[in-house]
Scaffold this active site. Structure first.
Site, short mmCIF file in Angstrom:
data_model
loop_
_atom_site.label_atom_id
_atom_site.label_comp_id
_atom_site.label_asym_id
_atom_site.label_seq_id
_atom_site.Cartn_x
_atom_site.Cartn_y
_atom_site.Cartn_z
N LYS A 13 56.55 3.81 43.66
CA LYS A 13 55.71 4.20 42.52
C LYS A 13 55.29 5.66 42.60
O LYS A 13 55.37 6.39 41.63
CB LYS A 13 54.44 3.34 42.44
CG LYS A 13 54.66 1.88 42.16
CD LYS A 13 53.34 1.17 41.86
CE LYS A 13 52.36 1.16 43.02
NZ LYS A 13 52.81 0.46 44.21
N ARG A 88 45.17 -3.35 39.68
CA ARG A 88 45.74 -4.19 40.74
C ARG A 88 45.29 -5.64 40.64
O ARG A 88 45.72 -6.45 41.44
CB ARG A 88 45.31 -3.63 42.09
CG ARG A 88 46.41 -2.87 42.84
CD ARG A 88 45.81 -2.41 44.14
NE ARG A 88 46.75 -2.07 45.14
CZ ARG A 88 47.22 -0.85 45.38
NH1 ARG A 88 46.88 0.14 44.58
NH2 ARG A 88 48.02 -0.64 46.39
N ARG A 127 57.98 4.16 56.47
CA ARG A 127 56.95 5.10 56.02
C ARG A 127 55.84 5.20 57.07
O ARG A 127 55.32 6.29 57.32
CB ARG A 127 56.39 4.62 54.69
CG ARG A 127 55.45 5.57 54.03
CD ARG A 127 55.34 5.29 52.56
NE ARG A 127 54.58 4.09 52.29
CZ ARG A 127 54.43 3.57 51.07
NH1 ARG A 127 55.00 4.12 50.04
NH2 ARG A 127 53.71 2.48 50.89
N ARG A 135 49.70 4.09 57.93
CA ARG A 135 49.69 3.16 56.82
C ARG A 135 49.70 1.72 57.29
O ARG A 135 50.04 0.82 56.56
CB ARG A 135 50.83 3.45 55.87
CG ARG A 135 50.54 4.74 55.12
CD ARG A 135 51.51 4.94 54.03
NE ARG A 135 51.03 4.32 52.81
CZ ARG A 135 50.91 4.98 51.67
NH1 ARG A 135 51.15 6.23 51.61
NH2 ARG A 135 50.52 4.34 50.59
N ARG A 144 49.05 -6.69 52.68
CA ARG A 144 49.28 -5.93 51.45
C ARG A 144 50.28 -6.63 50.53
O ARG A 144 50.10 -6.70 49.32
CB ARG A 144 49.78 -4.51 51.78
CG ARG A 144 48.65 -3.55 52.10
CD ARG A 144 49.07 -2.46 53.08
NE ARG A 144 50.18 -1.66 52.63
CZ ARG A 144 50.07 -0.55 51.89
NH1 ARG A 144 48.88 -0.13 51.52
NH2 ARG A 144 51.12 0.13 51.55
#
Ligand code: AMP
Length: 191
Positions: A13, A88, A127, A135, A144
């Site tokens: 995104k 969200r 990532r 993260r 998540r």
């Protein structure tokens, strides 16, 4: 141009949002970036959000709605914006509908980027390595993804029912996904 980008963590995104910002001269409103900035500054909201974010859970709706209500009132949004990471939850989506209605603003498109879960887990792990593990660990990644499935996937349904959702296959390269998004947006503009 006012857009929403929906999709699970790792769907790309942020990357696509940055590209659309340049293409359409609009601003990117990333609630994740806003919360990270608030945490770095040590504001009360930031401090509270930090531990929630580290666990991979969601910051409460009322906090997020207030942040977005304030942010979309800034003058830099006159040419439009792209929401990245908001809404969200269905409650956030409903609050956004009201907020935009009250200002007589419409949305041009809600773009959902879909990616298989196995691929997402690999991307998120990659990532995390690149960013020095900031993260999150495997547990927060799992949280998540579960939070996405339970609380955010219904947001796509909210917009699908309103007939304003476009879905794009996010499994390809960044360029492939960009092309699919552009095709969908061009089709909408021509319609
Ligand atoms: P992101 O960078 O969009 O993945 O967001 C990072 C984290 O910030 C998320 O895992 C949540 O903890 C929090 N967050 C960002 N946007 C929202 C939102 N709209 N509602 C609740 N929590 C959010």
């Amino acid at each position: 141009m006012r857009l929403i980008l929906l999709g699970p963590p790792g769907a790309g995104k942020g990357t696509q949002a940055q590209r659309l910002v340049e293409k359409y001269g609009i601003v990117q409103l990333s609630t994740g970036d806003m919360l990270r900035a608030a945490a770095a500054e040590g504001t009360p909201v930031g401090v509270r959000a930090k531990s929630i974010m580290d666990r991979g859970e969601l910051v409460p709706d009322d906090v997020m709605i207030e942040i977005i209500a304030e942010r979309i009132g800034h003058s830099d949004t006159v040419h439009g914006f792209i929401l990245d990471g908001f809404p969200r939850t269905v409650a956030q989506a409903e609050a956004l509908d009201e907020l935009l209605d009250a200002r007589d603003l419409g949305l041009d498109a809600i773009i959902e980027i879909t990616v298989d879960e196995a691929e997402l887990i690999e991307r998120i792990a990659g990532r995390a390595k690149e960013t020095g593990g900031t993260r999150g660990d495997d547990k927060s990644t799992a949280t998540r993804l579960e939070v996405y499935r339970k609380q955010t996937a219904p947001v796509a349904e909210h917009y699908r029912q309103k007939g304003v959702l476009v879905t794009v296959d996010g499994m390809g390269s960044v360029d492939d996904v960009a092309r699919l998004i552009d095709e969908q947006l061009e089709a909408l503009v021509e319609a």
